[in-house]
Motif scaffolding. Structure first.
Motif, PDB file in Angstrom:
ATOM      1  N   GLY A 106      41.835  18.384 -37.125  1.00  0.00           N
ATOM      2  CA  GLY A 106      41.093  17.501 -37.914  1.00  0.00           C
ATOM      3  C   GLY A 106      41.815  16.640 -38.957  1.00  0.00           C
ATOM      4  O   GLY A 106      42.026  15.205 -39.140  1.00  0.00           O
ATOM      5  N   LEU A 107      42.533  17.551 -39.770  1.00  0.00           N
ATOM      6  CA  LEU A 107      43.198  16.792 -40.921  1.00  0.00           C
ATOM      7  C   LEU A 107      44.427  15.958 -40.538  1.00  0.00           C
ATOM      8  O   LEU A 107      44.485  14.959 -41.101  1.00  0.00           O
ATOM      9  N   ILE A 108      45.030  16.540 -39.425  1.00  0.00           N
ATOM     10  CA  ILE A 108      46.158  16.029 -39.038  1.00  0.00           C
ATOM     11  C   ILE A 108      45.853  14.632 -38.396  1.00  0.00           C
ATOM     12  O   ILE A 108      46.448  13.477 -38.703  1.00  0.00           O
ATOM     13  N   VAL A 109      45.172  14.835 -37.548  1.00  0.00           N
ATOM     14  CA  VAL A 109      44.272  13.345 -36.725  1.00  0.00           C
ATOM     15  C   VAL A 109      43.903  12.397 -37.913  1.00  0.00           C
ATOM     16  O   VAL A 109      44.374  11.128 -37.513  1.00  0.00           O
ATOM     17  N   GLY A 110      43.102  12.847 -38.745  1.00  0.00           N
ATOM     18  CA  GLY A 110      42.574  11.900 -39.675  1.00  0.00           C
ATOM     19  C   GLY A 110      43.810  11.146 -40.491  1.00  0.00           C
ATOM     20  O   GLY A 110      43.591  10.099 -40.918  1.00  0.00           O
ATOM     21  N   VAL A 111      44.622  11.912 -41.068  1.00  0.00           N
ATOM     22  CA  VAL A 111      45.639  11.629 -41.839  1.00  0.00           C
ATOM     23  C   VAL A 111      46.414  10.451 -41.156  1.00  0.00           C
ATOM     24  O   VAL A 111      46.548   9.220 -41.568  1.00  0.00           O
ATOM     25  N   VAL A 112      46.900  10.797 -39.819  1.00  0.00           N
ATOM     26  CA  VAL A 112      47.386   9.902 -39.025  1.00  0.00           C
ATOM     27  C   VAL A 112      46.783   8.560 -38.667  1.00  0.00           C
ATOM     28  O   VAL A 112      47.339   7.387 -38.808  1.00  0.00           O
ATOM     29  N   ALA A 113      45.592   8.643 -38.426  1.00  0.00           N
ATOM     30  CA  ALA A 113      44.517   7.515 -37.810  1.00  0.00           C
ATOM     31  C   ALA A 113      44.089   6.712 -38.837  1.00  0.00           C
ATOM     32  O   ALA A 113      44.266   5.480 -38.941  1.00  0.00           O
ATOM     33  N   HIS A 114      43.704   7.266 -40.175  1.00  0.00           N
ATOM     34  CA  HIS A 114      43.347   6.371 -41.424  1.00  0.00           C
ATOM     35  C   HIS A 114      44.327   6.055 -42.521  1.00  0.00           C
ATOM     36  O   HIS A 114      44.403   5.003 -42.921  1.00  0.00           O
ATOM     37  N   ARG A 115      45.080   7.062 -42.893  1.00  0.00           N
ATOM     38  CA  ARG A 115      45.991   6.847 -43.885  1.00  0.00           C
ATOM     39  C   ARG A 115      47.142   6.091 -43.326  1.00  0.00           C
ATOM     40  O   ARG A 115      47.742   5.359 -44.049  1.00  0.00           O
ATOM     41  N   VAL A 116      47.618   6.226 -42.336  1.00  0.00           N
ATOM     42  CA  VAL A 116      48.837   5.456 -41.683  1.00  0.00           C
ATOM     43  C   VAL A 116      48.484   4.237 -41.010  1.00  0.00           C
ATOM     44  O   VAL A 116      48.794   3.310 -40.916  1.00  0.00           O
ATOM     45  N   GLY A 117      47.438   4.548 -39.863  1.00  0.00           N
ATOM     46  CA  GLY A 117      47.268   3.616 -38.766  1.00  0.00           C
ATOM     47  C   GLY A 117      46.069   2.670 -39.503  1.00  0.00           C
ATOM     48  O   GLY A 117      45.883   1.585 -38.594  1.00  0.00           O
ATOM     49  N   HIS A 118      45.185   2.890 -40.149  1.00  0.00           N
ATOM     50  CA  HIS A 118      43.908   2.350 -40.763  1.00  0.00           C
ATOM     51  C   HIS A 118      43.243   1.805 -39.673  1.00  0.00           C
ATOM     52  O   HIS A 118      42.595   0.527 -39.469  1.00  0.00           O
ATOM     53  N   ILE A 119      42.892   2.691 -38.643  1.00  0.00           N
ATOM     54  CA  ILE A 119      42.068   2.223 -37.528  1.00  0.00           C
ATOM     55  C   ILE A 119      40.745   2.027 -37.684  1.00  0.00           C
ATOM     56  O   ILE A 119      40.156   1.092 -36.732  1.00  0.00           O
ATOM     57  N   SER A 120      40.142   2.267 -38.627  1.00  0.00           N
ATOM     58  CA  SER A 120      38.667   1.963 -39.149  1.00  0.00           C
ATOM     59  C   SER A 120      38.493   0.402 -39.555  1.00  0.00           C
ATOM     60  O   SER A 120      37.549  -0.229 -39.295  1.00  0.00           O
ATOM     61  N   THR A 121      39.473  -0.141 -39.744  1.00  0.00           N
ATOM     62  CA  THR A 121      39.370  -1.373 -40.391  1.00  0.00           C
ATOM     63  C   THR A 121      40.459  -2.501 -39.738  1.00  0.00           C
ATOM     64  O   THR A 121      40.275  -3.664 -39.955  1.00  0.00           O
ATOM     65  N   GLU A 122      41.064  -1.993 -38.855  1.00  0.00           N
ATOM     66  CA  GLU A 122      42.254  -2.710 -37.918  1.00  0.00           C
ATOM     67  C   GLU A 122      41.126  -3.615 -36.993  1.00  0.00           C
ATOM     68  O   GLU A 122      40.460  -2.991 -36.405  1.00  0.00           O
ATOM     69  N   THR A 123      41.482  -4.759 -36.711  1.00  0.00           N
ATOM     70  CA  THR A 123      40.809  -5.492 -35.743  1.00  0.00           C
ATOM     71  C   THR A 123      41.649  -5.865 -34.554  1.00  0.00           C
ATOM     72  O   THR A 123      40.953  -6.201 -33.668  1.00  0.00           O
ATOM     73  N   ASP A 124      42.994  -5.589 -34.516  1.00  0.00           N
ATOM     74  CA  ASP A 124      43.837  -5.792 -33.269  1.00  0.00           C
ATOM     75  C   ASP A 124      43.577  -4.453 -32.376  1.00  0.00           C
ATOM     76  O   ASP A 124      44.226  -3.268 -32.756  1.00  0.00           O
ATOM     77  N   ARG A 125      42.777  -4.682 -31.355  1.00  0.00           N
ATOM     78  CA  ARG A 125      42.556  -3.597 -30.346  1.00  0.00           C
ATOM     79  C   ARG A 125      43.858  -2.802 -29.680  1.00  0.00           C
ATOM     80  O   ARG A 125      43.848  -1.673 -29.808  1.00  0.00           O
ATOM     81  N   LYS A 126      45.162  -3.563 -29.786  1.00  0.00           N
ATOM     82  CA  LYS A 126      46.278  -2.942 -29.092  1.00  0.00           C
ATOM     83  C   LYS A 126      46.966  -1.976 -30.255  1.00  0.00           C
ATOM     84  O   LYS A 126      47.326  -0.936 -30.099  1.00  0.00           O
TER      85      LYS A 126
END
Length: 206
Positions: A106-126
């Protein structure tokens, strides 16, 4: 610099509500991972009266981290799978290993997804898809490597080296299979849930 007391109080209330909702969702993911592992897994016997399981529990650990962030997603999945181990005589001694590994996923996925990828605020689906895929691969690859290795050393201590080595090969194969299937499931589920959760006001941003 002055602070608006009303705005500060409102911000504190929103944060408290978010925390409560994350705790509730973490509980939901704990229940889901428990049910998936306990009732929807395929058990494969290994030497020394052990067994490994083909299951999708890890998919919901990853999905929890993608939706709730590192801590709440990781803790929810870790608690669910640890409880499943604790009530199973075959896995009970390995429960501490399960908790650590799943929480770290969970920690690894969360860091990569949210700290690096910012998926929760990103609007570009790709871009969202790309970072969901990368984050999921990072977490599941960690699990595929370290889960069998840690359980191998545990089995050396309990069962002896020969049985542990046979179990390691089986565990690697099953864990890899779990990871590949979980990757496909979690990416599809996350991309499908984004819009409905936003409409329901159940979306968290990081």
């Amino acid at each position: 610099m002055s602070t608006n007391p009303a705005a500060a109080a409102q911000g504190s209330t929103v944060r408290s509500q978010d925390t409560v909702r994350k705790l509730v969702f973490a509980g939901v993911f704990a229940a889901i991972t428990y049910v998936v592992f306990t009732f929807l897994s395929i058990r494969i016997p290994t030497p020394g009266a052990g067994q490994v399981s083909v299951h999708l529990g890890n998919a919901f650990v990853v999905l929890g981290a993608l939706l709730l962030g590192s801590f709440y997603g990781g803790i929810g999945g870790a608690i669910g799978l640890t409880i499943a181990d604790l009530i199973d005589p075959v896995y009970i001694v390995e429960a501490p290993i399960t908790f650590v590994i799943k929480f770290l996923i969970g920690l690894i996925v969360g860091v990569v997804a949210h700290r690096v990828g910012h998926i929760s605020t990103e609007t570009d689906r790709k871009k969202v898809f790309k970072w969901v895929l990368i984050a999921s691969i990072a977490g599941l690859a960690f699990n595929a490597i370290f889960d069998p290795v840690l359980r191998y050393f545990y089995k050396i201590l309990i069962l002896g080296k020969p049985a542990a080595e046979v179990s390691l090969a089986i565990n690697f194969a099953v864990t890899l299979l779990n990871s590949v299937v979980s990757l496909a499931v979690v990416v599809v589920l996350y991309m499908a849930l984004r819009a409905p959760l936003k409409k329901l006001g159940l979306w968290f941003t990081f």
